[in-house]
Design an enzyme around this catalytic site. Structure first.
Site, PDB file in Angstrom:
ATOM      1  N   ASP A  22       0.782  -1.248   0.000  1.00 34.81           N
ATOM      2  CA  ASP A  22       0.000   0.000   0.000  1.00 34.81           C
ATOM      3  C   ASP A  22       0.812   1.296   0.000  1.00 34.81           C
ATOM      4  O   ASP A  22       1.796   1.409   0.733  1.00 34.81           O
ATOM      5  CB  ASP A  22      -0.853   0.118   1.265  1.00 34.81           C
ATOM      6  CG  ASP A  22      -1.617  -1.120   1.612  1.00 34.81           C
ATOM      7  OD1 ASP A  22      -1.606  -2.070   0.831  1.00 34.81           O
ATOM      8  OD2 ASP A  22      -2.223  -1.133   2.691  1.00 34.81           O
ATOM      9  N   GLU A 196     -10.382  -2.580   4.105  1.00 36.58           N
ATOM     10  CA  GLU A 196      -9.070  -2.025   4.431  1.00 36.58           C
ATOM     11  C   GLU A 196      -8.954  -0.615   3.851  1.00 36.58           C
ATOM     12  O   GLU A 196      -9.699  -0.231   2.951  1.00 36.58           O
ATOM     13  CB  GLU A 196      -7.956  -2.909   3.856  1.00 36.58           C
ATOM     14  CG  GLU A 196      -8.011  -4.336   4.392  1.00 36.58           C
ATOM     15  CD  GLU A 196      -6.862  -5.232   3.926  1.00 36.58           C
ATOM     16  OE1 GLU A 196      -6.263  -5.892   4.776  1.00 36.58           O
ATOM     17  OE2 GLU A 196      -6.572  -5.273   2.719  1.00 36.58           O
TER      18      GLU A 196
HETATM   19  C1  FRU Z   1      -3.906  -3.543   2.777  1.00 35.44           C
HETATM   20  C2  FRU Z   1      -3.244  -3.983   4.073  1.00 35.44           C
HETATM   21  C3  FRU Z   1      -3.629  -3.058   5.198  1.00 35.44           C
HETATM   22  C4  FRU Z   1      -2.493  -3.220   6.168  1.00 35.44           C
HETATM   23  C5  FRU Z   1      -1.319  -3.404   5.241  1.00 35.44           C
HETATM   24  C6  FRU Z   1      -0.256  -4.339   5.764  1.00 35.44           C
HETATM   25  O1  FRU Z   1      -3.276  -4.013   1.640  1.00 35.44           O
HETATM   26  O2  FRU Z   1      -3.614  -5.324   4.359  1.00 35.44           O
HETATM   27  O3  FRU Z   1      -4.892  -3.310   5.753  1.00 35.44           O
HETATM   28  O4  FRU Z   1      -2.337  -2.110   6.997  1.00 35.44           O
HETATM   29  O5  FRU Z   1      -1.830  -3.908   4.025  1.00 35.44           O
HETATM   30  O6  FRU Z   1       0.844  -4.341   4.889  1.00 35.44           O
END
Ligand code: FRU
Length: 468
Positions: A22, A196
């Protein structure tokens, strides 16, 4: 024929080494766009995350800087956001100075607890100090994450998910360090996967002085291209919280646009996403690095019969014009004189009597990726059946979405296409940004051609330009 994972995309950010997911902490500050990102620098697999860091002044060329927030085996630094605390409401800066403040999720692998923590920087994001009073928000949950903070009047608001519950929780604060629960949204819309990376963005309505609140929510499974996808809710935000006023829609109809959030403090809403999918991200061919960001996209809303529709326009390199067609009839496949692995095509094509029309990009021996318009069915398809290395055999290779209104009388009129190809990806925008489809592709570097085609009748190319 095979894909070469050592070759980097030209305009899409990739880390020098290791795993990326992300985008985090997107903020425009002091003339720079900051892109922090989920990073596992010494591995091509996800693991204990840190915040990597890159800056850009044009959103196309990136300079990677040292790791901003360093995670460890006992403290994983997950997704979050950054704001410029101009009035030093947090008191984290000495008098008269204004810190950048990051809010992120700390994942404790021993307990599974996800709590929200703060850090600040006084040197344009180069170095960070974590807050001594961390965590700033801990409800003892193992599925509570991805805080996105934004200014609200003189204070602050933050959205984050209760991932398993499929809700977005809104908190408010006057100092970025103490947070009060304000309201909750959901479950609503698409709920197959955990929720998310929410973001609440104020987006202008085209041709008016109005704006609407748009809630972006990533969903880990059940997306339109298979696996991870992103939905948006158009609605209203007031002191009682966010309410949707229309049904959820997908942000992007391909398979590789996830966890997008907006840049804080920019002049207009601009988002950027991780260009992959949790269902196969760790299988993507890789040598030194694995994962890239999408191009940044400017957002607006367009009024249609069914309500307000999200419009996305890529921030793409202008490039050199290498091919231009105007006013040309098309009855079959026309190869264009292009030999490149990164290019942008902008076209306006009147379907005429053709049953199908479109483009084939990254054309090589036995390889191509097809963007196919079916005017009668009213669909656009992005077909990666023959795009090169296959990393997702269990997912549909063809992604299909409704063709946006063409703007002509009686539903006719030209199809407007913009397609950005960059080494390992294809981003398609149809109808002046009204429909977006993003897919990773892994063709041979020699698959560098481009064709425009019509089948079953005559289409008319009003205009087509290729920029490299
Ligand atoms: C989304 C996610 C988030 C988390 C991060 C961990 O892709 O799963 O929810 O904070 O990636 O890398």
């Amino acid at each position: 024929m095979t894909f070469d994972p050592a070759v980097r995309p030209r305009d899409h950010f990739t880390p020098q080494r290791g795993w990326l997911n992300d985008p985090n902490g997107l903020v425009v500050h002091d003339g720079e766009h900051h892109l922090f990102f989920q990073h596992h620098p010494h591995s091509l697999e996800p693991g204990p995350m840190s915040w990597g860091h890159a800056v850009s002044t044009d959103l196309l060329t990136w300079t990677e800087l040292p790791t901003a927030l360093v995670g460890s085996d006992s403290e994983h630094i997950w997704s979050g956001s950054v704001v410029h605390d101009t009035a030093n409401t947090s008191g984290l800066a000495p008098d008269g100075r204004a810190p950048l403040v990051a809010l992120y999720t700390r994942f404790d692998p021993a307990t599974g607890i996800q709590s929200q923590c703060a850090a600040h920087s006084l040197d344009r994001g180069r170095t960070w100090e974590t807050y001594a009073g961390n965590p700033v928000l801990d409800i003892g949950s193992t599925a509570f994450r991805d805080p996105k903070v934004f200014r609200e009047g003189d204070g602050w608001a933050m959205v984050l998910v209760l991932a398993e519950d499929r809700t977005v929780e809104l908190y408010r604060s006057t100092d970025l360090l103490t947070w009060e629960h304000a309201s909750s949204f959901g479950p609503e819309g698409f709920t197959d996967g955990v929720w998310e990376c929410p973001d609440l963005v104020v987006v202008p309505v085209e041709g008016t002085s109005e704006t609407a609140a748009v809630l972006l929510v990533s969903v880990q499974a059940g997306g339109p291209g298979g696996g991870s996808g992103m939905q948006y809710f158009v609605g209203e935000l007031d002191e009682r919280g966010f309410r949707s006023t229309q049904a959820a829609r997908w942000v992007d109809h391909g398979a590789d646009f996830y966890a997008a959030i907006s840049y804080a403090d920019g002049p207009e809403p601009v988002v950027q996403a991780w260009m992959s999918n949790w269902q196969y991200a760790d299988r993507v061919p890789a040598t030194d690095f694995r994962g890239s960001m999408s191009l940044a996209r400017r957002l607006s809303l367009r009024r249609r019969d069914e309500g307000l529709v999200l419009v996305q326009r890529p921030v793409a390199r202008a490039g050199e014009l290498v091919v231009e067609l105007t006013g040309q009839n098309l009855t079959d496949t026309l190869p264009l004189p292009v030999e490149a692995t990164s290019y942008r095509v902008v076209a306006e094509i009147e379907p005429g009597t053709a049953d199908r029309l479109g483009l084939q990009v990254r054309v090589g021996e036995g390889e191509h990726t097809t963007i196919r318009i079916d005017p009668a069915a009213g669909t656009v398809a992005l077909d990666r059946t023959r795009s090169g290395v296959e990393v997702h055999p269990e997912f549909p290779a063809v992604h299909t979405a409704p063709l946006p209104p063409r703007g002509g009388p009686g539903g006719g009129g030209p199809v407007r296409l913009e397609v950005v190809v960059d080494v390992a990806s294809v981003e398609v925008f149809v109808g002046d940004g009204e429909l977006a489809m993003t897919d990773q592709v892994f063709p041979d570097p020699t698959s560098s051609g481009l064709t425009v085609f019509a089948e079953g009748g005559t289409a008319h190319v009003l205009h087509l330009a290729v920029h490299v």
